[in-house]
Structure formats: C-alpha cells, structure tokens
Scaffold this active site. Structure first.
Site, short mmCIF file in Angstrom:
data_model
loop_
_atom_site.label_atom_id
_atom_site.label_comp_id
_atom_site.label_asym_id
_atom_site.label_seq_id
_atom_site.Cartn_x
_atom_site.Cartn_y
_atom_site.Cartn_z
N LYS A 210 0.83 -1.20 0.00
CA LYS A 210 0.00 0.00 0.00
C LYS A 210 0.87 1.26 0.00
CE LYS A 210 -3.75 0.06 2.48
NZ LYS A 210 -4.71 0.13 3.61
N GLU A 216 10.19 -5.65 3.81
CA GLU A 216 10.39 -6.96 3.19
C GLU A 216 10.00 -6.94 1.72
OE1 GLU A 216 9.08 -7.73 7.53
OE2 GLU A 216 8.57 -6.36 5.89
N GLY A 271 -5.10 -5.32 5.38
CA GLY A 271 -4.33 -6.27 4.58
C GLY A 271 -4.90 -7.67 4.58
N ARG A 272 -5.30 -8.16 5.74
CA ARG A 272 -5.82 -9.53 5.83
C ARG A 272 -7.24 -9.66 5.31
NH1 ARG A 272 -4.91 -7.08 10.54
NH2 ARG A 272 -6.56 -6.79 12.08
N GLU A 357 -4.25 -12.26 13.89
CA GLU A 357 -3.88 -10.85 13.80
C GLU A 357 -5.08 -9.96 14.13
OE1 GLU A 357 -0.65 -9.22 11.05
OE2 GLU A 357 -2.49 -8.55 10.05
N HIS A 388 -2.35 -38.95 9.83
CA HIS A 388 -1.13 -39.70 10.07
C HIS A 388 -0.06 -38.82 10.70
CE1 HIS A 388 -2.55 -43.24 7.79
NE2 HIS A 388 -3.24 -42.32 7.13
N LYS A 508 9.30 -4.58 14.12
CA LYS A 508 9.77 -3.85 12.94
C LYS A 508 10.69 -2.69 13.35
CE LYS A 508 5.83 -4.73 9.87
NZ LYS A 508 4.77 -4.09 9.06
#
Length: 547
Positions: A210, A216, A271-272, A357, A388, A508
């Site tokens: 954005k 990152e 964002g999510r 979050e 399993h 951060k």
C-alpha cells in the site's frame, strides 16, 4: 459524561454461561445425541452454498440461548450495521472497515464521506480486468516483445497469504500456460527459488504494498528489478515487467513503474481482508475476470446472509458464538482447520493471519484488560495427511482441540474411489472425536486388559463439519467471508478492535535499529540486552568468518 460500558465478564449472560458451564462440562456428546434423535439435523444451518453441521459441538439449546443473549447484550446487530454503513469502527486508527464494499454489486452504492466507494471499487476492478485480459491473451508484451508467461506476486502478510491461498484453492480454474509464483519472505532463498527457472524476458512482477515502503516487500522488489535488468539491460524494461498494487504514486514512479499500471485500494481495506481488492490482481490474471467476479459474488452472498439472517440461523454468528464458548468456557486454546480438499492446503495458513492478527488482543477498545481469553491459535493441514500426523493428540491427548472439518460432495478430479474414501475419512474422524470408544466397547472386542486403556477413546471432542457441493470460486468467496464475519463477531463480543495490528510494529522498529549494527564495518556500540548483544556479535563474527 459517558456511560460506563459493562465489561463482558460482568454481564448477566456471561455469569449465566459460567454457571451453565459447570453442568455442561459434565455432559457427553453421546448423551446429547441419545436424548435427541433429531440433533444431527436440527443443529445445522445452510446459506450461500455452505452447509454447517454443528451438532457435534458441546452445546445444548440452553448454551445457544445464553450465547445469543450475550450477542444481544453486546449490541451485535448495531455493530454489524455500523460496519456495513462505513462507520469508523477501527477505533485506534479511526478508519472505516469496508471490505464488504469490495464485493458489493455495481448497481448498488455506499456513500462514505461524500464518495460512493462502490463506484470506486468497480473502477479498479474494471482496470484490473482489462489488464488481466491483456496478459492472459498475450497482448501485453515484455520489453523484448515476447508475451508474459510467468507472474510473480511480491508481497507479505495479507498481500501474499490471500493471493497464494486463492491461487492454490482455485488452481483448477486457472490458465495453465501461465506460471504463478509468490515471494514474501525477506530470506533470499524465497526469491531465488521462485525465479530459478524463469526467463526475465517473459516474467511480470506484481509488487503489492500500500505504501510502497514495506521493508520486506521492497527489498524483494529491488532484488527482482536487479534480476530483471541483469538480463534485459535497459532500465526502461521495468515499466513492461513490473506493475504495482499501491496508493503511493510517487514511490511507484521512482521505482520505475508506469503509474498507469498502478492499481489502487483504500485505507478502509485491512491487509488480511484485501484478497478481493487489487491485491487479488494475480488471482484475476490466473482465473480470468469472469471467475474472479464469481469469487466476489460468493463473498457477497455470505455478506447478505450475515447482515440479514436471524442470529440463531446465521452461520458466521453461530460459528463465532460456539468458538467463544469453546475458548472461554471449555478452555480450548486452539482450533484445527482440517480441509479434506488438497486445493485448500494453504487455507489454514490464511486463517492464521485472519483470526490471530485480528483478535489476538488483550485490551478492549477503551484500553482496559479484556478479562478473559480472546483468539485461540489456528492451525491445521489438509486431510487425510493430518490423520497420520497430529490427529493422535486430538483424539487421545490431554488438550481439547475443537476442529473445523471442510469437505465437498463432488470432486474436482474424479479418480476411481478416491473421493468416497476421502469423504469416509472426514465423516469417520468427526464421529470418532465425538463419540470415542468406551472401555466396555474395547473389552467386548476381546482386548487384553493391559491394552484396554490404550485403545479407549474418551470422545466428547467438539467439531463442526462444513460442506459444499463443489469447490468453486463462489464457494471459496463464501467460505472466506464466513470466517471474516465470524472473526468480527467474536471481536464485538470481546469488545476488541479486530482491525488494527499494533502488535507487529515493535519488532519492525527494533529490526530497523539492529540492521545497521549487523551491516556496519566497524564495531558498533550495542545497547540491547546481553542476549541480543551477544547474538549480534556472533552473527557478525560468523558472517565474516572464512570457516
């Protein structure tokens, strides 16, 4: 003077639930089913192509009535209306929360601060569709005149988890002569492996940030630019091999991307919650605009259901209430997401961010302690692989792990009896968790006495089963919206802000401080704790070692 809001744990329905839980904890699902032969049909609800069987949850009619009373005391209906109206319900950031506008049909409108946000949304969707068609058809050419054959999405968090989950979930519907890769981790291995077999002349990068300053994402984007130009040589090539999903035109242009190929979104999209915005550009290129709009319609159908259905027949509300019951009254600390569909292999990871979050908070909206447990830990893997692996703990471990099973009546790939075997397993697992196997049943099989305790299953492990006819774009949209609204509902009940994420900021900030200390040529003065100081020195020493 404002009126004091009664804390959740002091409300009458909460007190009643605490008293009720003392009895409910002693009830076994075997007894509940024995007393009510219709329980399996009665405790089920269907909407937007999804059927929810919650009869194997440890709830009774009294439990549900008290939980619905709790929702009423939290003014859930008003809070739902406020979100759909565009009120600034993200209180700490003073923002509206309007991901529902991303899938509102073109003919409708939603005016916020004097602007019709639905019209804005469809303007971006139309631009996305035009671009997607050009890439899919080969009309969009790279710098050397060759068509694009590979699309690499660069993002992190919601800018990665949503697109990669949607692509994997709907790969059956994707254009198979195009390759799609996703880079999120700042670990250079992620980029190196994603691009190892790609040709820069045929590769398009979508940089999703954005602000266009996310550390990152921009580190990976700059590496992608260097990788491209090492072959293409001409800086003008960036404009043909990079597009942006951003709102920062100045930074996009400075990077070398033509702002005509910048796809915007808004500060009212978290964002999510953004996979159905321009963040989904890679999804639209993979699926095509028609399937992408079917995805949006699935979202919208669940939105309509959530907004209009009575709470006792409302899928997101019921899921949220039962989840709160398991977390706060049955002491369940996690939820296992178990899709019996290989295409949904990234769905548990997607829900981890969406849920944890959003609701991993310890204070209410006014800054006071919540006073109870909030978000459980979400995790999971596709069935039958998990059977399993970790199902042993779910069946016979000491921790209570509620499960969401997700299954489809029709396979996307009919192969022999595979799908019948898959469905037999999901039904068997839910049945085994609920009813277990008593000592008497084990002994009746002739099991030696010393082995009986090991083969006894307590049962009474709660689960829900979500069923759809087939995994389609519309069904995926409805499924994601179901969990989105369930998360919101729980946030309302706990009185927390589900739409901020201040907890990710401190790390951060500290990373920005540590980075130059790792990179400096001299010996920096370190002012951290003794552990961090020692680790910085060790990393510096070993990075420069010839060993």
């Amino acid at each position: 003077m404002t009126n004091r809001i009664t804390p959740l744990t002091e409300r009458p329905s909460w007190k009643a639930l605490e008293a009720h839980a003392l009895t409910a904890r002693k009830q076994h699902l075997r007894e509940l089913f024995a007393r009510d032969p219709t329980r399996g049909e009665r405790l089920a609800v269907e909407a937007a192509g999804l059927y929810l069987d919650y009869s194997k949850q440890r709830v009774t009619d009294e439990t549900l009535a008290l939980l619905l009373q709790l929702a009423g005391e939290a003014n859930l209906g008003d809070r739902i209306d406020a979100m759909f109206r565009g009120d600034r319900i993200n209180v700490t950031e003073k923002r509206s929360v309007l991901h529902v506008a991303l899938r509102t049909p073109r003919q409708e409108s939603l005016v916020v601060d004097g602007q019709d946000v639905v019209a804005q949304v469809h303007g971006v969707l139309d631009k996305m569709a035009g671009f997607a068609d050009r890439v899919r058809s080969g009309e969009w050419k790279g710098h050397t005149g060759r068509p694009i054959r590979a699309i690499v999405n660069i993002g992190i968090g919601g800018s990665d988890l949503g697109p990669v989950m949607a692509y994997e979930a709907l790969r059956h519907y994707s254009q198979r002569d195009l390759t799609f890769r996703f880079v999120s981790n700042v670990d250079g291995t992620d980029f190196a492996e994603a691009t190892l077999d790609l040709d820069p002349a045929e590769t398009l990068f979508i940089v999703a940030s954005k602000t266009f300053t996310t550390q990152e994402t921009m580190t990976n984007a700059r590496t992608a630019r260097d990788w491209s130009l090492a072959t293409l040589q001409n800086p003008d090539a960036v404009a043909r091999h990079f597009v942006a999903v951003s709102t920062n035109a100045a930074e996009v242009a400075a990077f070398g991307i033509d702002t005509a190929n910048m796809f915007g979104f808004w500060d009212w999209v978290g964002g999510r919650y953004s996979m159905d915005s321009a963040i989904g550009l890679s999804t639209m290129i993979a699926l095509g605009p028609v399937h992408f709009r079917a995805l949006l319609d699935g979202f919208h159908q669940m939105d309509l259901h959530f907004r209009t259905a009575p709470f006792d027949r409302n899928l997101p509300v019921l899921m949220a209430l039962i989840g709160l019951w398991n977390t706060d009254f049955l002491d369940a600390g996690s939820v296992a997401i178990l899709p019996y569909e290989q295409y949904l292999k990234r769905f548990p990871a997607y829900l981890q961010q969406l849920v944890m979050e959003s609701n991993g908070k310890q204070v209410t909206q006014d800054g006071t302690p919540v006073g109870c447990q909030t978000s459980p830990i979400y995790w999971g893997e596709p069935g039958t692989n998990g059977q399993h692996s970790f199902y042993q703990l779910i069946h016979q471990g000491t921790r209570l792990v509620p499960c969401d099973f997700i299954a489809f009546a029709q396979p996307l790939h009919p192969v022999g009896r595979h799908h019948d075997l898959l469905l037999a397993n999901v039904l068997a697992q839910a049945e085994a968790l609920a009813f277990g196997r008593t000592r008497e049943e084990v002994e009746a099989e002739g099991t030696p006495a010393w082995l009986v305790p090991h083969r006894t299953f307590e049962g009474n492990r709660p689960s829900s089963v979500l069923v759809a006819d087939r995994l389609t774009p519309a069904v995926l949209g409805a499924l994601v919206a179901l969990y989105e609204h369930s998360v919101f509902t729980q946030g309302v009940l706990w009185d927390i802000d589900s739409f901020d994420q201040w907890g990710v900021q401190l790390g951060k900030v500290l990373a920005e401080r540590i980075l130059p200390e790792l990179e400096s040529e001299g010996q920096p003065v370190l002012g951290h704790d003794s552990s961090t100081n020692a680790l910085i020195r060790r990393f510096r020493d070993r990075a420069r070692s010839d060993d």
